[in-house]
Each structure stands twice: as structure tokens, then as C-alpha cells.
Design an enzyme around this catalytic site. Structure first.
Site, PDB file in Angstrom:
ATOM      1  N   LYS A  52       0.843  -1.194   0.000  1.00  0.00           N
ATOM      2  CA  LYS A  52       0.000   0.000   0.000  1.00  0.00           C
ATOM      3  C   LYS A  52       0.873   1.236   0.000  1.00  0.00           C
ATOM      4  CE  LYS A  52      -3.941   2.206   0.803  1.00  0.00           C
ATOM      5  NZ  LYS A  52      -3.612   3.034  -0.380  1.00  0.00           N
ATOM      6  N   LYS A  72       5.405   2.648   8.145  1.00  0.00           N
ATOM      7  CA  LYS A  72       4.196   3.370   8.571  1.00  0.00           C
ATOM      8  C   LYS A  72       3.082   2.390   8.906  1.00  0.00           C
ATOM      9  CE  LYS A  72       4.768   7.431   5.642  1.00  0.00           C
ATOM     10  NZ  LYS A  72       4.158   8.472   4.833  1.00  0.00           N
ATOM     11  N   LYS A  97       5.068   1.882  -3.155  1.00  0.00           N
ATOM     12  CA  LYS A  97       5.130   3.288  -3.570  1.00  0.00           C
ATOM     13  C   LYS A  97       5.349   3.364  -5.066  1.00  0.00           C
ATOM     14  CE  LYS A  97       5.264   7.422  -1.609  1.00  0.00           C
ATOM     15  NZ  LYS A  97       4.613   7.710  -0.338  1.00  0.00           N
ATOM     16  N   THR A 133      -3.763  13.314   6.445  1.00  0.00           N
ATOM     17  CA  THR A 133      -2.346  13.436   6.801  1.00  0.00           C
ATOM     18  C   THR A 133      -2.173  14.592   7.779  1.00  0.00           C
ATOM     19  OG1 THR A 133      -1.760  12.585   4.633  1.00  0.00           O
ATOM     20  CG2 THR A 133      -0.001  13.656   5.860  1.00  0.00           C
ATOM     21  N   ASN A 183      -0.812  19.849   0.217  1.00  0.00           N
ATOM     22  CA  ASN A 183      -1.961  19.240   0.904  1.00  0.00           C
ATOM     23  C   ASN A 183      -1.733  19.205   2.418  1.00  0.00           C
ATOM     24  OD1 ASN A 183      -3.158  16.627   2.180  1.00  0.00           O
ATOM     25  ND2 ASN A 183      -4.497  17.074   0.461  1.00  0.00           N
ATOM     26  N   SER A 217      -6.635   5.858   4.545  1.00  0.00           N
ATOM     27  CA  SER A 217      -6.695   5.055   3.319  1.00  0.00           C
ATOM     28  C   SER A 217      -7.121   3.626   3.649  1.00  0.00           C
ATOM     29  CB  SER A 217      -5.330   5.011   2.642  1.00  0.00           C
ATOM     30  OG  SER A 217      -5.173   6.095   1.774  1.00  0.00           O
TER      31      SER A 217
HETATM   32  N1  GLU Z   1       1.162   8.902   0.063  1.00  0.00           N
HETATM   33  C1  GLU Z   1       0.759   8.838   1.432  1.00  0.00           C
HETATM   34  C2  GLU Z   1       1.919   8.397   2.294  1.00  0.00           C
HETATM   35  O1  GLU Z   1       3.052   8.554   1.932  1.00  0.00           O
HETATM   36  C3  GLU Z   1      -0.489   7.999   1.616  1.00  0.00           C
HETATM   37  C4  GLU Z   1      -0.396   6.571   1.232  1.00  0.00           C
HETATM   38  C5  GLU Z   1      -1.735   5.875   1.271  1.00  0.00           C
HETATM   39  O2  GLU Z   1      -2.716   6.505   1.604  1.00  0.00           O
HETATM   40  O3  GLU Z   1      -1.744   4.678   0.952  1.00  0.00           O
HETATM   41  O4  GLU Z   1       1.744   7.956   3.404  1.00  0.00           O
END
Ligand code: GLU
Length: 414
Positions: free
Chosen positions: A70, A94, A106, A190, A221, A348
Site C-alpha cells: 500500500k 508506517k 510506492k 495526513t 496538501n 486510506s
Molecule cells: N502517500 C501517502 C503516504 O506517503 C499515503 C499513502 C496511502 O494513503 O496509501 O503515506
């Protein structure tokens, strides 16, 4: 000797240290030191001028022992393979820190969306999904927004995947518009997560958020929503910046005015004559400094000049390893990116859960569930850091990597 600013190799160093502290051997590091799958694709797009331009894109899937991978997809001219590799590893961390049933992924495309039309962006987004549809999916790898990507781009990507799959698949991607199965609160998640973490960190340092002086680098954002939340909570936002410069007012900036005037890429300082540089912004005297822009901002060169009590990383990778060491030595509490910015992927996850069950929660329910996850995550990391006398980054990595290491061991991968 100058410091190594390569995100990928510096991430490997901390993962190695975290695994050693957890008692894992070299074999586990060998498994987790880079993504299990790293794909590079080329995406031809017929541009508005009639000519075809070929864009390069990447997707990194770090480890799926715990569950599907994810993480976001960024559209940026500076995207590199190493960056995507490192970022996919951070997503594993994370997910581990906020305890989600995912591994890290990613993606990125080398492009400049600021110079592309909606039509070109749509073709590029759909082309990315076509190029990668075999290795992505709601139970394989689930993308999301990241730098310069938004709900509209998620909608195009979801539509493209649903067409290929011949199945309406809202769970393919998160960060969608609400009418397509997006979650309440995802757009500001976020920043809301960072706000919760700032409050927790401030409590530990005895800082009253009412009147606390805040400096935020970046007005995208995360940075823009964050300035609003902190301002509305009574804090004084004394500095903000975008890619072109920074604004400073020791009495507090007029955040509502700035939010009103920013463009969709977060640019606002170009409207002002009196600006300071991003370097100067980072050195402003304040209670809490929030780097919410790009990588490698606090390094061995400026870490000794940082004038904040707490640094909370809302961006990915804003402080280098030397920067971390210097801040920690100076007694500045540094809350690392993998913890502070985990609110986005947390909501998410809630979006994906709602898509899977086809039943949707209110904004209040989402906020409550997110708050619980973020507060618990902060407490866990803070406790490990203080009891083991290590910095918050290493503590966060230990917690973040543990579940994936354990799941990999059970599966017989290490
Ligand atoms: N791009 C965001 C991050 O770096 C969100 C990733 C997501 O929602 O899966 O955490």
C-alpha cells in the site's frame, strides 16, 4: 566528508540497526533491505500538440508478508528509482507503526503536472494503470495520492483498473472522490494525523498549543490543512513556505487569507514582495517546526541552527541521519515521518475497509478511529525511545519493521 543524502541507503542503515536491536540476524536484513518487486515502465502519451511523449514510471512493492502492499503514487520531475525504493520501505514502516494489515508500496512518474493539461494528465494516469495492472489490485497492491496527485487522478486510475478487470473495483485505490467510494476525511487525514502527533509531542514538552509558535515548511496538501487546523486551535503560525520562498510574521500570519490565495499546487509566496528563503524559514525561532515539503531539508549543515523545541516531520525524509543525530544531541524532540505522517495511510486503510464491506462511516467515526491509532502509535514509539534511550526514529523503525519481520519468518521467507 559530506553526508550521504541518498534516501535509500540511509533508510537501509536504520532498518539494519532496528532489526539488530530486535534480535534478528543478517538473513532478515537481507530480505528487508530492498523491495521484493521493483518495476519500471514507460508510458507513451499523445500530448495536446499531437506529438507522443514517453514518460518513465515506477512501482516498488517492499514486502507483502503481512498483507497487500500500500502506498501513494507521486507525479514529480525529480522522481527516481532509489527514491521510490526508499519510500516503499517507509510505507512498510508506517503500516507497522499504526498497525495496518499491509506491507509497503510506492510509485512515481517522472513528469511535471504543473505543465500538463487535464487531458494529458488523464492519459498519463490511465497509462500508468495499464502498464502495471497485472501486479496491482485490491488484494495485491493498492495505490493512493502522494506529491502532486489528487482525488481526480485516483478516480481516473480506479476507472481504468475497473475497465481492465471488468469489475467495479473501488478498493483498487484510495483517496478517491467521496461519490466513487472515497472516505470521509481522507483529503485532510495526513494533516489531521500530524496535528494529533503535534498535540501529543507538545504535552510531553509542556508546551501549551494555545499561542504556541509554529513554522511550517510547505503549503501543499499536508502543510495547508495543517496550518488551518493549528491556527483554528489557537496556535500562532509564524512562518510558512512554498517551493519559491517563505513568509514570516512573528505576530502570526493571516492563514485564512493565504489559504484563499494559494493555487492547487500550494504556491502563494509569489504574490508577496517581502519574502525570506526556505533556508531562513527553517532557522526561525519557534516552538514547533514542521517540515512538510520535500526531502533532505535538515542536514549536518543547518541542524545546529534549528531554533525549535520540537521538530515534527510531516514530509517524507526531511531530516537526514546526521541532522537527526545533531537535533537529538541538542535535546530537540524529533518526531519522525514514518510516525507523524501515518494519518494518510491510516484513513486510506479505512477507505479500503469501507469499500470491501460496501458500508460507509461518518466523518466523526473516521476521525475517532484515526485518533485512536495515532495516539497509540505515538505512545508506543515514545515509550520505546525513552525506555531504551534511543532516538524516536530508531524506535519508530523498530516498531514499524517488527510485524513484517515476524510475518516473513512465519512464512519461511527468512
Ligand atoms: N502517500 C501517502 C503516504 O506517503 C499515503 C499513502 C496511502 O494513503 O496509501 O503515506
Amino acid at each position: 566528508m559530506t553526508e550521504n543524502l541518498n534516501l535509500f541507503t540511509s533508510t537501509q542503515v536504520v532498518i539494519k540497526e532496528a532489526l539488530e536491536k530486535l534480535g534478528y540476524d543478517e538473513g532478515m536484513y537481507d530480505l528487508l533491505k530492498e523491495p521484493l518487486r521493483m518495476v519500471e515502465v514507460r508510458i507513451p502519451v499523445r500530448m495536446d500538440d499531437g506529438k507522443v511523449k514517453v514518460f518513465k514510471g515506477f512501482r516498488g512493492q517492499h514486502n507483502d508478508a503481512v498483507g497487500p502492499t500500500k502506498g501513494g503514487v507521486r507525479f514529480h520531475p525529480d522522481v527516481t528509482l532509489d527514491e521510490v525504493r526508499a519510500l516503499s520501505m517507509w510505507m512498510t514502516l508506517k503500516a507497522g507503526i499504526v498497525d495496518l494489515p499491509y506491507g509497503g508500496g510506492k510509485g512515481g512518474i517522472i513528469c511535471d503536472p504543473r505543465e500538463m493539461s487535464m487531458n494529458e494528465l488523464e492519459k498519463l494516469s490511465r497509462g500508468y494503470v495499464r502498464a502495471l495492472s497485472q501486479v496491482m489490485g485490491p488484494a495485491k497492491d493498492i495505490p493512493a495520492p502522494d506529491v502532486f496527485t489528487n482525488a481526480q487522478i485516483m478516480a481516473w486510475m480506479m476507472d481504468e483498473y475497473s475497465r481492465i478487470d471488468e469489475f467495479n473495483s473501488p478498493g483498487f485505490i484510495t483517496g478517491k472522490p467521496i461519490v466513487l467510494g472515497g472516505s470521509q476525511g481522507r483529503d485532510r487525514a495526513t494533516a489531521e494525523g500530524v496535528t494529533i502527533i503535534i498535540n501529543e509531542a507538545a504535552k510531553k514538552h509542556g508546551i501549551d498549543m494555545k499561542g504556541a509558535r509554529i513554522v511550517i515548511q510547505g503549503f501543499g496538501n499536508a502543510g495547508s490543512f495543517l496550518s488551518k487546523f493549528l491556527h483554528d486551535a489557537g496556535a500562532k503560525v509564524v512562518g510558512i513556505s512554498d517551493a519559491y520562498g517563505a513568509l514570516h510574521d512573528p505576530d502570526g500570519l493571516d492563514i485564512d487569507y493565504l489559504l484563499d490565495r494559494r493555487d492547487s499546487f500550494g504556491t502563494v509566496t509569489t504574490l508577496f514582495d517581502e519574502t525570506i528563503t526556505n533556508e531562513e524559514l527553517l532557522e526561525l525561532e519557534c516552538d514547533i517546526l514542521v517540515p512538510a515539503a520535500i526531502e533532505n531539508q535538515i542536514t549536518e549543515k543547518n541542524a545546529h541552527k534549528i531554533n525549535a523545541k520540537i521538530v515534527v516531520e510531516a514530509a517524507n525524509g526531511p531530516t537526514t541521519s546526521e541532522g537527526t543525530r545533531i537535533l537529538t544531541e541538542r535535546g530537540i524532540l524529533l518526531v519522525p515521518d514514518v510516525l507523524a505522517s501515518a494519518g494518510g495511510v491510516t484513513v486510506s486503510y479505512f477507505e479500503w475497509v469501507q469499500n470491501n464491506m460496501g458500508y460507509y462511516w461518518s466523518e466523526e467515526e473516521v476521525r475517532e478511529k484515526m485518533t485512536e491509532k495515532m495516539v497509540t502509535a505515538f505512545d508506543n514509539v515514545y515509550t520505546v525511545a525513552t525506555t531504551r534511550n534511543i532516538d524516536m526514529r530508531l524506535a519508530a523503525y523498530m516498531i514499524g519493521v517488527r510485524k513484517t519481520a515476524e510475518a516473513s519468518r512465519f512464512r519461511g521467507w527468512a
